[in-house]
Design an enzyme around this catalytic site. Structure first.
Site, PDB file in Angstrom:
ATOM      1  N   ASP A 123       2.206  78.784  51.865  1.00 49.35           N
ATOM      2  CA  ASP A 123       2.128  79.585  53.089  1.00 49.35           C
ATOM      3  C   ASP A 123       3.284  79.255  54.028  1.00 49.35           C
ATOM      4  O   ASP A 123       4.035  78.315  53.799  1.00 49.35           O
ATOM      5  CB  ASP A 123       0.771  79.380  53.805  1.00 49.35           C
ATOM      6  CG  ASP A 123       0.323  77.927  53.860  1.00 49.35           C
ATOM      7  OD1 ASP A 123       1.204  77.037  53.833  1.00 49.35           O
ATOM      8  OD2 ASP A 123      -0.888  77.676  53.916  1.00 49.35           O
ATOM      9  N   ASN A 162     -12.315  74.650  57.725  1.00 44.69           N
ATOM     10  CA  ASN A 162     -13.191  75.824  57.613  1.00 44.69           C
ATOM     11  C   ASN A 162     -13.250  76.341  56.169  1.00 44.69           C
ATOM     12  O   ASN A 162     -13.784  77.417  55.917  1.00 44.69           O
ATOM     13  CB  ASN A 162     -12.718  76.942  58.556  1.00 44.69           C
ATOM     14  CG  ASN A 162     -11.304  77.419  58.210  1.00 44.69           C
ATOM     15  OD1 ASN A 162     -10.703  76.954  57.242  1.00 44.69           O
ATOM     16  ND2 ASN A 162     -10.795  78.347  58.997  1.00 44.69           N
ATOM     17  N   HIS A 190     -10.562  76.997  54.248  1.00 43.55           N
ATOM     18  CA  HIS A 190      -9.441  77.829  53.787  1.00 43.55           C
ATOM     19  C   HIS A 190      -8.614  77.114  52.720  1.00 43.55           C
ATOM     20  O   HIS A 190      -8.532  75.884  52.688  1.00 43.55           O
ATOM     21  CB  HIS A 190      -8.570  78.326  54.946  1.00 43.55           C
ATOM     22  CG  HIS A 190      -7.704  77.316  55.640  1.00 43.55           C
ATOM     23  ND1 HIS A 190      -7.331  77.449  56.961  1.00 43.55           N
ATOM     24  CD2 HIS A 190      -7.114  76.180  55.218  1.00 43.55           C
ATOM     25  CE1 HIS A 190      -6.541  76.439  57.295  1.00 43.55           C
ATOM     26  NE2 HIS A 190      -6.413  75.651  56.262  1.00 43.55           N
ATOM     27  N   GLU A 200      -8.230  82.411  55.222  1.00 47.09           N
ATOM     28  CA  GLU A 200      -9.287  81.994  56.139  1.00 47.09           C
ATOM     29  C   GLU A 200     -10.629  82.577  55.677  1.00 47.09           C
ATOM     30  O   GLU A 200     -10.651  83.479  54.828  1.00 47.09           O
ATOM     31  CB  GLU A 200      -8.955  82.511  57.548  1.00 47.09           C
ATOM     32  CG  GLU A 200      -7.609  82.032  58.102  1.00 47.09           C
ATOM     33  CD  GLU A 200      -7.617  80.578  58.580  1.00 47.09           C
ATOM     34  OE1 GLU A 200      -8.453  79.770  58.105  1.00 47.09           O
ATOM     35  OE2 GLU A 200      -6.764  80.252  59.431  1.00 47.09           O
TER      36      GLU A 200
HETATM   37  C1  GLP Z   1      -3.010  73.968  56.810  1.00 49.77           C
HETATM   38  C2  GLP Z   1      -2.280  74.549  55.594  1.00 49.77           C
HETATM   39  C3  GLP Z   1      -3.095  74.315  54.360  1.00 49.77           C
HETATM   40  C4  GLP Z   1      -3.480  72.870  54.305  1.00 49.77           C
HETATM   41  C5  GLP Z   1      -4.432  72.552  55.430  1.00 49.77           C
HETATM   42  C6  GLP Z   1      -4.952  71.138  55.401  1.00 49.77           C
HETATM   43  O1  GLP Z   1      -3.921  74.834  57.322  1.00 49.77           O
HETATM   44  N1  GLP Z   1      -2.024  75.933  55.689  1.00 49.77           N
HETATM   45  O2  GLP Z   1      -2.337  74.700  53.232  1.00 49.77           O
HETATM   46  O3  GLP Z   1      -4.082  72.623  53.085  1.00 49.77           O
HETATM   47  O4  GLP Z   1      -3.693  72.758  56.606  1.00 49.77           O
HETATM   48  O5  GLP Z   1      -4.075  70.270  56.103  1.00 49.77           O
HETATM   49  P1  GLP Z   1      -4.186  68.717  56.056  1.00 49.77           P
HETATM   50  O6  GLP Z   1      -3.730  68.316  54.709  1.00 49.77           O
HETATM   51  O7  GLP Z   1      -3.231  68.231  57.112  1.00 49.77           O
HETATM   52  O8  GLP Z   1      -5.582  68.348  56.337  1.00 49.77           O
END
Ligand code: GLP
Length: 254
Positions: free
Chosen positions: A81, A152, A154, A159
């Site tokens: 993303d 959440n 995702h 989402e």
């Molecule tokens: C963001 C990214 C996701 C990622 C998520 C979790 O929302 N778009 O791809 O997996 O955060 O982040 P973290 O690894 O910092 O908990």
């Protein structure tokens, strides 16, 4: 040592490991894939993710590259993303993040890193997404996609509400996702409102999925991913429908 886990009654192979050990295991698997494709004279497409969770994988990959001279010259990188509404060279873009944390260390040049530009308007974002899907198909699809899990549920920026058939597209970020990013953006108002994400269907077409979730803050959503009904309310549940998906948890998230 990986522990066999009773929750593996879902379609997901669940492994409970300390983050550093999970990082080594996943990086080792990626390195093996890179070596095997190189020996076979094939290209290799790897899907990467941002966030704190994959950092152990990235430092271990950089170590393998450095100490074992692993070449990534036949690898194309795909990013899960990217945020929208930023200046092209904004250091907070995921493109800049990936370059600083991984791509420069592995010697993957910009032309072999498929990441959406972070300054696309709505119309250009739509055309970028459809040409990306075509380009990915021409490359033969993603060999291994790394994933994190949002609180959440995702995956990427799919989402809650994102269906099984969704493809790469421009999305609006959920309020909770934006709230979780407040620290990096100096307040909720500064956090981008939109992003481009690989779709759920695009992610599920990868030949292997390796998802990581660490810490107490992920425990509640991990339960829903493992035990709740499969569906768009918690997009991470779709991982249970994939034939080669592994979920790496640390003891706090399990
Ligand atoms: C963001 C990214 C996701 C990622 C998520 C979790 O929302 N778009 O791809 O997996 O955060 O982040 P973290 O690894 O910092 O908990």
């Amino acid at each position: 040592m990986a522990q066999p886990c009773p929750a593996a009654r879902t379609g997901l192979d669940v492994r409970v490991l300390e983050p550093a050990e999970a990082g080594r295991e996943v990086a080792g698997e990626i390195a093996a894939l890179v070596r095997a494709s190189s020996r076979a004279g094939r290209s290799c497409v790897l899907g990467f993710a941002t966030g704190r969770t994959p950092l152990g994988v990235y430092s271990e990959l950089a170590r393998i590259q450095r100490e074992e001279r692993l070449a990534f010259d036949h690898v194309t990188a795909v990013n899960l993303d990217e945020l929208l509404g930023l200046a092209p060279l904004d250091p907070r873009s995921f493109r800049a993040w990936m370059r600083a944390r991984l791509f420069d260390a592995l010697g993957i040049p910009p032309e072999r890193a498929l990441i959406p530009p972070c300054d696309l308007d709505q119309c250009d974002a739509e055309s970028w997404c459809s040409s990306f899907e075509q380009r990915l198909a021409r490359l033969g699809g993603i060999d291994l996609q790394l994933l994190g899990l949002g609180r959440n549920g995702h995956i990427g920026f799919n989402e809650p509400g994102s269906g099984r058939q969704t493809r790469t597209r421009r999305v609006e970020l959920a309020a909770g996702t934006r709230a979780d990013a407040t620290a990096e953006w100096g307040g909720t108002e500064g956090v981008p409102t939109h992003a481009i994400t690989l779709g759920v269907a695009t992610i599920l077409e990868a030949r292997a999925l390796r998802c990581l979730a660490f810490g107490e803050r992920k425990r509640a959503i991990v339960r829903r991913v493992l035990e709740g009904p499969v569906g768009p309310d918690v997009p991470g549940t779709f991982l249970r429908e994939h034939p080669d998906a592994k979920l790496y948890l640390d003891p706090a998230a399990f």
